[in-house]
Structures are given as structure tokens and as C-alpha cells.
Write an enzyme that holds these catalytic residues in place. Sequence first.
Site, PDB file in Angstrom:
ATOM      1  N   ASP A 150     -14.841 -18.399 -19.687  1.00 51.74           N
ATOM      2  CA  ASP A 150     -15.641 -18.983 -20.644  1.00 51.74           C
ATOM      3  C   ASP A 150     -16.957 -20.103 -20.789  1.00 51.74           C
ATOM      4  O   ASP A 150     -16.401 -21.308 -19.758  1.00 51.74           O
ATOM      5  CB  ASP A 150     -14.307 -19.319 -21.616  1.00 51.74           C
ATOM      6  CG  ASP A 150     -13.606 -17.677 -22.249  1.00 51.74           C
ATOM      7  OD1 ASP A 150     -14.505 -16.930 -22.720  1.00 51.74           O
ATOM      8  OD2 ASP A 150     -12.035 -17.818 -22.011  1.00 51.74           O
ATOM      9  N   GLU A 206     -10.236  -9.919 -31.569  1.00 51.66           N
ATOM     10  CA  GLU A 206     -10.078 -10.543 -30.665  1.00 51.66           C
ATOM     11  C   GLU A 206      -9.031 -11.810 -30.717  1.00 51.66           C
ATOM     12  O   GLU A 206      -9.931 -12.176 -31.096  1.00 51.66           O
ATOM     13  CB  GLU A 206     -10.711 -10.378 -29.568  1.00 51.66           C
ATOM     14  CG  GLU A 206     -11.066  -8.726 -29.156  1.00 51.66           C
ATOM     15  CD  GLU A 206     -12.425  -9.803 -27.868  1.00 51.66           C
ATOM     16  OE1 GLU A 206     -12.937 -10.675 -27.629  1.00 51.66           O
ATOM     17  OE2 GLU A 206     -13.047  -8.752 -27.716  1.00 51.66           O
TER      18      GLU A 206
END
Lengths: 259, 408
Positions: free
Chosen positions: A59, A48
Site C-alpha cells: 500500500d 472491499e
Amino acid sequence: MGRINEAFSSAKAENRAAFIAYLTAGFPNETTFANHALDILEVADILEIGLPYSDPLGDGPTIQKSSEQVLAQGMTTAKTFELIAELRKKTDKALLVMTYYNPIYCHKDGEAGFLKRLKEAGADGVILPDLPPDQADTLIPLARELKVDTVFLVAPTSTDARLKLVTEACRGFIYAVSVTGVTGARTALPQDVPDLVRRTKAFSTLPVAVGFGVSGFDTAKPIAEVADGVVVGSALIKTIAEGEDLKALSSEIARACQR
Amino acid sequence: MLFPQPNAKGRFGIYGGRYVPETLIPALDELSEAYQTIGRSPDFLAEYHHYLKTYVGRPSLLYYAENLTRYCGGAKIYLKREDLNHTGAHKINNAIGQALLAKRMGKKRFIAETGAGQHGVASATAAALFGLHCTVYMGEEDVRRQALNVYRMKLLGATVSPVTSGTRTLKDATNEAIRDWVTHVRDTFYIIGSVIGPHPYPMMTRDFQSVIGFETMEQLELAEGRKVPDVVVACVGGGSNAIGIFAPFAYLPDAERPKLIGVEAAGHGLQSGAHSASISAGKRGVLHGSLMYLMSDDDGQISPAHSVSAGLDYPGVGPEHSYFADAGLANYVSVADEGALIGFKKLSEIEGIIPALESSHAIYHTLELAPTMAKDQVIVVNLSGRGDKDVTEAMRVMNLMEADNGKN
């Protein structure tokens, strides 16, 4: 069959979970990123590539900081696609773009233009943590047309109705989030991961990969026992940021993926 | 439903929606359900209005600003005095509403984001009132600019968590609050302070703030014999005070609707790039869970906002305002930092009312607009907050400007 499907099929044939690695595009710099990516792909099945975003609300601090750093160094959407195109010349493994919806929505040629360039660069799919499938009415048909796999996320809080809706919109694999929370390496993961994988699999035959919080052998191993793939991001970024041994960590995760 | 928008999917026209991690979707479904059942029940509304009356001090005054009217020499100017509410701004209307709902939903903990600190103070106040703990996320830059409010929040028993990521302002505080919420979603209620965020927040905050507009209608009828003024002016950052006074007027039939003017912060000027004028100079995009007008570069990276007022220093504007702008139901203009400081000084001198720097943007626009209107016309300005919190920052900025002028 697409590269993502192939990656899971071969892993299954070898009786192991697929190892899915995440790297922020251009971190810590463009050259080192490319080298790290190829090193990791020696043992990982899928990569990814994080297209950095200014406001990555899914995140934790590690990926936030890496995103801030590469944006400050001038990383852009176009450059991320260039990095992917360079990688594609050197690997035949599956590559996905992970980013947030605004960089796609605001792309100068729209969602279609973004996905077209992603495909041309040689990426196989896209993961968008802030775009649940019921908000992706325009993106999904475009992705199908261009044969870009759409990986959506299921979470420990997902109801059966949500699991059904999300898994039906997934192509390639289903990304199961191990914890309620943001990305980031953790020392232990909740007990209910196997339960989420089992519940997800009741709605789909697609492979289920589990991510968020995997930091090494001990956290990867129990996931590899129950899921089709193990996703590792923050731990890799942290290792790079601190100048530690990336190859050692990747091998450790790959070992944990063996059943 | 109080108002015709949003639709069942939480869209105001094309704007709004739920662009958030999957983890939060069930919590948003739960909240929508609770809001529609508990939040609109007569029993809940009675309790809410009880607190508005006995604790917040509503109805807030609709004050005829006679001096200001004479000074401008045009339309009659009324001020809707949200600055007189307990805690000093309109934010408490919504914080009390959401906190009451959270309590009835059995939530154990509050989190909130804040820019100027007014919403943080309002949330900390509601938490103290209802006996729950509140963690307030506040950008490090705003912690510096709004030291007084930081202390107030701590005094109220809240934890203030300074945010050091990104631009260290409201946008980043909101990111951090969402990250906290994703992590503690099962027992935590996120009190969002503006008409932003994923559905149902923009609707719920709008509904709680709409008490401002409904009161204005009643009070203006008593004062002027008509419910609807010619013009309503309010400052717009995320847009909660503006929506609060606009919403009851915006959905009136075309012939009855007053001119609604939202005043965005032009900061150092729209050309400078250092501003917070998402409608006047932005484009469509997705931020904090909603499709809206926002400020971003060609790659969709969110641009840093700037305004002398921390409360307007946000690079997006609520989905309903975005819809109003497209549909022509409201007009959006902008006023720069310098204009806001003039508004701040003038209202203090002329009326003896020190407005918040946010509201000062609306005051300045009114100073320009009122002289162009007839004497029998009526303007209502939403005075969203009081300026005590801004005195130090205003003094600092005015000194800088004077020093600059001295050089030129």
C-alpha cells in the site's frame, strides 16, 4: 451463485463495469465508516473492507496512514468482523476482506478460524496482496470448503505461466493490478492495461477487475471500457481524510463504469 | 548448491517462501535463475573472490584473544575479525556479491534498506565501486542514532531516504524498500542486507556470507590443528553474520558439529516487551516475504522491536535461523542492552578492540560462557563489526544508565 458472481452478472446485464470500492475498516471512526460504507454501496456493487495491518507493504501512503490511524484507535480483527456483521444486516451486496497474510496466519484459531469468522460475519471473499496462490496451499482448500471466494492478483509483470496459475486459483473475480507499484491515486494509468486484461482473459472466464491508481472519472473510464470491474480505494480514503464529498466521487466513478 | 537447505521452493524446513505481491514474483524467478547460473559460475565466483581479496581485505583475521581468554579463565577465545573489513563490518561480503550479480544481470539502479547503516554503507560502497546509483531507505529513528553512517552514505554518492512510517526503524525501512522495488522492478536491483526476504534472498545472502565460516575453518586448523571449535558465538538480528559463520558448521554430521550459539537482543529484558528476541520470545509468522519467527500480537500486528543496537532492532529473524532453532542445529540465547554495553567496554579495555554494539551482545555472552569451559576448549566469536559508529550512542546510553543508578 455467490454474491460476488451475482454482482458481476448484473453489471454485465446492464452493460457496465462493476464498481468495487475499498474502505479501511473503522476509518475514520467506526460510526462514520459504517455510514460511508452504506453511502458508497448505494452506487457501488462490491465493497472491499481493509482489515488494517501494521506493515502494509503493498500500500501507498494514503492506505498506510488510514491503517496506522485505525490501529492506533484500537481496531482489531474481531472488531473488523463485527463491523462487517453490522453492515451485513443492512446490505445484501458482496463484501470482501482485504488484508495481509500475517493477521490470518497468527489468528488464534488459525487460518480456518479466521475464514470461519469472516464467513460468519457475512463476508463473501478475501483478497491478500502478499499471498500469491503458490504460497496458499493451506488457505485455498479451507476457503473452498467454507465457500469463501479467493481473489488473487495478476500484475503487468506476470508471465503467461503465472497468469495461468493465479487465475486458476481465483474465485469470484481476478484482480488485475494496473501498474507496477503500490496502491494510491494517480492522474494517469499505463497504456498496457487493456493488454493485461486481454492476456488474463485468455486463461479464465472469470470477471477481471482492475485496480491501483484509479482516482476519478478520467482514470476509471478507460478501465471500464476493457475490464469487468473498476476498483477504487486510495481516492475514496483520501476524500474521507480530507473531508471532501464522498458521495460525489462515488457517483462520478459509478458514472464512469457505464459503457 | 552449497548447502542442503533450502529446497527448490525456497523453504528451510517450513520457513522461508515468497510472501510478496505478485508483481515481484517474475523478478524473483529471474533472480533465482540468474543466481543459479551466473552466481554459481566459476567465472563469477573468481571475480567475487577477487574483490573480497583486493577490495574488502579478506581473509579477515582470526585473532586469538589472549587477554580476554586470561580474563575469563576458561576456554580459548578467538575473534573472527569482520570488523577489519573495508567499511567496518561483515555486510560488505554480501553487498559486493549481490552488486556484482546485479551488474551482470544488467540492472541500472540499486536500492537497499539499512538499520545501523552498515548495510547501507556497504551497498553505497558497492554502488560507487561499480558505477551505479543507490538509494538507501533508513528509518528516521536510525537516521538520528547513526548520523555518522548517514553522512558516509551521502559521501559515497548514495541517496538516503528517511522513512517516517510505523516505528521508523529497520522494519519500516524494509517495507519502503519493497514498495520502491514493486514500483521500479523492471530496472532496479534490491540489495537485501540480511538473511531475510523472499526466496532466493535468504539463500543468496547466506551463501555470500558463508565465506566467514569457511575461512574460520581453515584458519582454526592452522592455529589449533582442528577445523571445528567447540563453540561458535554470533549476534542475531535478522541473522546474516551469524548465518555466515554458522552455515559451514551447521550441516556437519551431529558428532562433528560445534555448539552454535546465536545471541539475540533482549533490549530492556524479555519480560519488558521491549526487545528484539524473535526466537527466544516470539512466534511464527510472515514478514517481508518469509515465514519465520517474529514478534507480533495476537492479531498478527508486528510488535515494535527494541535494542540499543540499531542493527539488531528488527522484529523477525531469518528463515534459516528459525529452522536451525526448531531442528536443534543451533541454540539461541539473549543478552540485554546493559550486557551489550558491558561487552562493548570490556573488549575495548581488555583487547583494545572497540566492537559494534551488535557484536557486543556476542562478546557479553562469551564473557559468561568461557569461564564455564575447560582451558583446552575453543570458542570462536564472530566480531561482526567495529564500534566507531556506536561511540556517540553508547556514550549517551551509558550516561543515562549512570544517572539512573545515581538515583537508585
